[in-house]
Write an enzyme that holds these catalytic residues in place. Structure first.
Site, short mmCIF file in Angstrom:
data_model
loop_
_atom_site.label_atom_id
_atom_site.label_comp_id
_atom_site.label_asym_id
_atom_site.label_seq_id
_atom_site.Cartn_x
_atom_site.Cartn_y
_atom_site.Cartn_z
NE ARG A 1 24.33 30.46 31.33
CZ ARG A 1 25.21 30.36 32.34
NH1 ARG A 1 24.93 30.91 33.50
NH2 ARG A 1 26.34 29.72 32.18
N GLY B 1 29.84 22.04 34.01
CA GLY B 1 29.23 20.84 34.55
C GLY B 1 27.75 20.75 34.28
CG ASP C 1 34.99 28.96 38.72
OD1 ASP C 1 35.67 29.18 39.72
OD2 ASP C 1 33.82 28.54 38.77
CG ASN C 2 31.39 31.67 38.98
OD1 ASN C 2 31.22 30.86 38.08
ND2 ASN C 2 31.12 31.38 40.23
CE LYS D 1 23.46 27.64 35.62
NZ LYS D 1 23.68 28.90 36.36
NE ARG E 1 33.26 30.40 32.37
CZ ARG E 1 32.01 30.19 32.79
NH1 ARG E 1 31.77 29.99 34.06
NH2 ARG E 1 31.02 30.19 31.95
CG ASP F 1 28.52 31.05 35.67
OD1 ASP F 1 27.80 30.89 34.67
OD2 ASP F 1 29.63 30.53 35.78
#
Length: 474
Positions: A247, A156, A339-340, A177, A254, A349
């Protein structure tokens, strides 16, 4: 032994960065980090940003939505079935300028940037200008958030730029990011602000230099563009500067990347956008194993079931070692949703993370974690739980009974082995390993917790006493 014990305690203290200490570090960093100069001799650097050698293998191996990411609907929030990536385009910011550069992280890409190149770097690392060969896309993934399946999530506020092959032949993915809207931004604006970006930049590089597997932060670029944020969640929003972090990691895929195939969840009623697309699941497994686990690919080329099992065993071990590293430096991730969790076993993250200011096994660094699901002492077990969800997402390519057996056989053993190894070093127990070392370490931490509680109680009583007598006004 006494000297070693003191050294171990100092190591704990040095990692105590949260609350007021972290805030003070961040406020000081803004003024002093116009340029962070770190040294590294791991990779021979190239001469120019425009000389980077891109080889965007992920986009060749996994399905990408049609388009160039520049039409009106490219960043429209929507379900994305049947694709792993969506083309996007970074939204320009006004007057981008470098806040900080990490030369060791840039060296992974084969770069070394001098002061005369900072203005150009600000354009590329803000997304205002695209590097030759980059192909910005946003990644589609799902996830279990605080234990419940959330359905489609995705990048997102992050954008894949491409994969760079450095002079040593290593492959590194570049990601911005905070560069603007994507189809996965939902109700958000795709932006990050200066304070959170500095936190991520500092912690990414600090974790690496602490020896913890992690994504890297190569640059932090701020601007005169602003967004509105309620900093203290008190109903008084303020304008903050849009800031972008570059990054770097082998990949940002992931556990949740494989959850896009999840059928309807019995508790939430949600499902992955690419349910019933086992063909894409096979593509993703083939890509991940051949690219990031080439030894496993070569060894088990004749049997995909054995290959997939060997991959799952390895990611289980890597995840266990990563969790052990966190516990040994007092790091709290704060949002250990599936998701992390990185598919290559690195810390990914940095959101509401923190370090233990004092040893408190029940410390919660995330203010929205009301139940303490991701408290410091629960992290190892949560990582194990997340592996269980990855196992479910790999069916039918890896039978669930086999993957669950691998978790039970490998995870706890690998975690304890690595944890004890690291903690022995912290306490100076390096010449002799005894069975009672585990109890010694546990007793030592219990003592740290108890003395910390006593100190905190005395501090509170002293503050109350001084307040009662108005001594602070003298």
């Amino acid at each position: 032994m006494a000297r070693s014990l003191v050294h171990g305690c100092v190591c704990w203290a040095r990692t105590g960065l949260s609350g007021p200490r972290m805030d003070a570090l961040i406020s000081g960093a803004v003024g002093m980090m116009k340029r962070t100069v770190l040294t590294s001799s791991a990779v021979t650097p190239a001469s120019s940003l425009r000389a980077l050698r891109f080889d965007n293998r992920a986009l060749r191996c996994l399905p990408v939505e049609p388009g160039d990411g520049q039409d009106e609907d490219a960043a429209r929030s929507r379900p994305v079935p049947g694709f792993c990536f969506s083309p996007v385009h970074p939204a320009p910011v006004h007057s981008p300028r470098v806040v900080a550069l990490s030369q060791p992280a840039l060296a992974l890409l084969g770069l070394h940037l001098g002061e005369d190149e900072e203005e150009e770097a600000a354009l590329y690392f803000s997304g205002n200008r695209l590097l030759p060969g980059s192909q910005p896309v946003a990644h589609c993934y799902c996830g279990h958030q605080f234990g419940s399946f959330a359905g489609q999530l995705g990048d997102g506020a992050a954008m894949y730029l491409g994969e760079v092959i450095n002079p040593a032949g290593e492959r590194w993915e570049m990601q911005l990011k905070g560069a603007g809207l994507t189809p996965y931004s939902r109700q958000a604006d795709g932006r990050k602000v200066l304070r959170s970006s500095i936190r991520e930049f500092l912690c990414s590089e600090a974790m690496f230099h602490l020896g913890v597997p992690t994504t890297r932060a190569a640059s932090c670029v701020t601007s005169d563009s602003t967004v509105i944020r309620d900093i203290f969640y008190d109903g008084h929003p303020k304008k903050e500067k849009c800031t972008i972090v570059l990054r770097v990691a082998p990949t940002f895929l992931r556990f949740g990347s494989f959850e896009i195939f999840k059928p309807t969840d019995e508790f939430t009623g949600r499902h992955g956008p690419s349910v019933n697309r086992n063909d894409i699941r096979i593509q993703m497994l083939d890509y991940v194993i051949s690219t990031f686990y080439p030894d496993i690919q070569e060894k088990y080329a004749e049997s995909k079931t054995e290959r997939n099992a060997a991959f799952f065993r390895e990611i289980t071990r890597r995840t266990a070692r990563m969790a052990a590293e966190w516990q040994c430096v007092g790091f709290c991730h704060g949002v250990l949703n599936t998701d992390n969790m990185s598919i290559v076993g690195v810390t990914i993250d940095y959101g509401p993370f923190g370090f233990l200011d004092r040893y408190d096994p029940e410390h919660i660094c995330n203010g929205s974690d009301n139940m303490g699901r991701y408290a410091y002492d629960k992290q190892p077990e949560i990582c194990k739980w997340n592996l269980g969800k990855l196992a479910e997402a790999l069916v039918p390519e890896l039978p669930l009974d086999l993957s669950q057996k691998l978790i039970e056989e490998e995870y706890d053993v690998e975690f304890q082995k690595h944890y004890l190894q690291k903690m022995r070093k912290k306490l100076g127990l390096i010449h002799l390993e005894l069975e009672e070392d585990a109890k010694l370490i546990s007793d030592f931490l219990d003592t740290m917790n108890l003395t910390g509680e006593i100190y905190q109680l005395l501090h509170s009583l002293t503050f109350s006493l001084f307040s009662s007598f108005n001594l602070f006004k003298l």
